[in-house]
Design a protein around this motif. Structure first.
Motif, PDB file in Angstrom:
ATOM      1  N   THR A  74     -16.511 -44.543   9.292  1.00 41.24           N
ATOM      2  CA  THR A  74     -15.691 -43.378   9.546  1.00 41.24           C
ATOM      3  C   THR A  74     -14.572 -43.026   8.597  1.00 41.24           C
ATOM      4  O   THR A  74     -14.145 -42.009   8.192  1.00 41.24           O
ATOM      5  CB  THR A  74     -14.932 -43.543  10.888  1.00 41.24           C
ATOM      6  OG1 THR A  74     -16.071 -43.786  11.911  1.00 41.24           O
ATOM      7  CG2 THR A  74     -13.902 -42.459  11.517  1.00 41.24           C
ATOM      8  N   GLN A  77     -16.111 -41.543   5.547  1.00 36.68           N
ATOM      9  CA  GLN A  77     -16.282 -40.054   5.790  1.00 36.68           C
ATOM     10  C   GLN A  77     -15.145 -39.198   5.936  1.00 36.68           C
ATOM     11  O   GLN A  77     -15.089 -38.058   5.101  1.00 36.68           O
ATOM     12  CB  GLN A  77     -16.998 -39.848   7.345  1.00 36.68           C
ATOM     13  CG  GLN A  77     -17.477 -38.556   7.717  1.00 36.68           C
ATOM     14  CD  GLN A  77     -17.910 -38.434   9.010  1.00 36.68           C
ATOM     15  OE1 GLN A  77     -17.655 -39.360   9.737  1.00 36.68           O
ATOM     16  NE2 GLN A  77     -18.643 -37.351   9.334  1.00 36.68           N
ATOM     17  N   TYR A  78     -13.933 -39.584   6.575  1.00 35.33           N
ATOM     18  CA  TYR A  78     -12.587 -39.077   6.458  1.00 35.33           C
ATOM     19  C   TYR A  78     -12.019 -38.866   4.977  1.00 35.33           C
ATOM     20  O   TYR A  78     -11.760 -37.591   4.647  1.00 35.33           O
ATOM     21  CB  TYR A  78     -11.676 -39.482   7.361  1.00 35.33           C
ATOM     22  CG  TYR A  78     -11.784 -39.429   8.891  1.00 35.33           C
ATOM     23  CD1 TYR A  78     -12.509 -38.380   9.473  1.00 35.33           C
ATOM     24  CD2 TYR A  78     -11.330 -40.377   9.596  1.00 35.33           C
ATOM     25  CE1 TYR A  78     -12.670 -38.413  10.681  1.00 35.33           C
ATOM     26  CE2 TYR A  78     -11.331 -40.265  11.064  1.00 35.33           C
ATOM     27  CZ  TYR A  78     -12.116 -39.169  11.485  1.00 35.33           C
ATOM     28  OH  TYR A  78     -12.212 -39.131  12.990  1.00 35.33           O
ATOM     29  N   LYS A  81     -14.030 -35.902   3.137  1.00 37.74           N
ATOM     30  CA  LYS A  81     -13.740 -34.756   3.902  1.00 37.74           C
ATOM     31  C   LYS A  81     -12.479 -34.307   3.295  1.00 37.74           C
ATOM     32  O   LYS A  81     -12.296 -33.269   2.678  1.00 37.74           O
ATOM     33  CB  LYS A  81     -13.675 -34.786   5.432  1.00 37.74           C
ATOM     34  CG  LYS A  81     -14.924 -34.872   6.124  1.00 37.74           C
ATOM     35  CD  LYS A  81     -14.888 -34.680   7.430  1.00 37.74           C
ATOM     36  CE  LYS A  81     -15.940 -34.455   8.207  1.00 37.74           C
ATOM     37  NZ  LYS A  81     -15.947 -34.383   9.777  1.00 37.74           N
ATOM     38  N   ALA A  82     -11.283 -35.152   3.232  1.00 33.79           N
ATOM     39  CA  ALA A  82     -10.130 -34.875   2.706  1.00 33.79           C
ATOM     40  C   ALA A  82     -10.142 -34.437   1.121  1.00 33.79           C
ATOM     41  O   ALA A  82      -9.617 -33.446   0.552  1.00 33.79           O
ATOM     42  CB  ALA A  82      -9.129 -35.951   2.918  1.00 33.79           C
TER      43      ALA A  82
END
Length: 96
Positions: A74, A77-78, A81-82
């Motif tokens: 997670t 993934q974050y 994305k950022a």
């Protein structure tokens, strides 16, 4: 601390302290973004400042951080994305 800060600028940001772990994920963009396993900053000091980090060597890193596989996935993934959201290129670090 405020007196010293105001010597350098007329505006000072004050944040409430948070007692939490400090985890970071490295990102490298080269034909698509790749993220590293998270690392954790391990502090052996009451106040984490420049001297503790760079002078006194009171900081170590746990790489990879002691986290579950789900949390690691997670966080990566974050971070990715950022990185995409800000139009990141090259090398970056995402702190949690």
């Amino acid at each position: 601390a405020l007196e010293l800060a105001f010597k350098y600028d007329s505006r000072v940001l004050i944040e409430q302290g948070v007692n939490a772990r400090e985890i970071e994920v490295g990102l490298l963009e080269n034909e698509g973004v790749k993220s590293s396993l998270p690392g954790e900053v391990v502090k052996d000091v009451a106040f984490y400042d420049y001297e503790a980090k760079y002078i006194d060597n009171k900081i170590t890193m746990d790489i990879p951080a002691k986290l579950s596989e789900d949390v690691i996935a997670t966080m990566r993934q974050y971070a990715e994305k950022a990185f995409h959201a800000i139009g990141g290129v090259g090398l970056a670090r995402c702190d949690f």
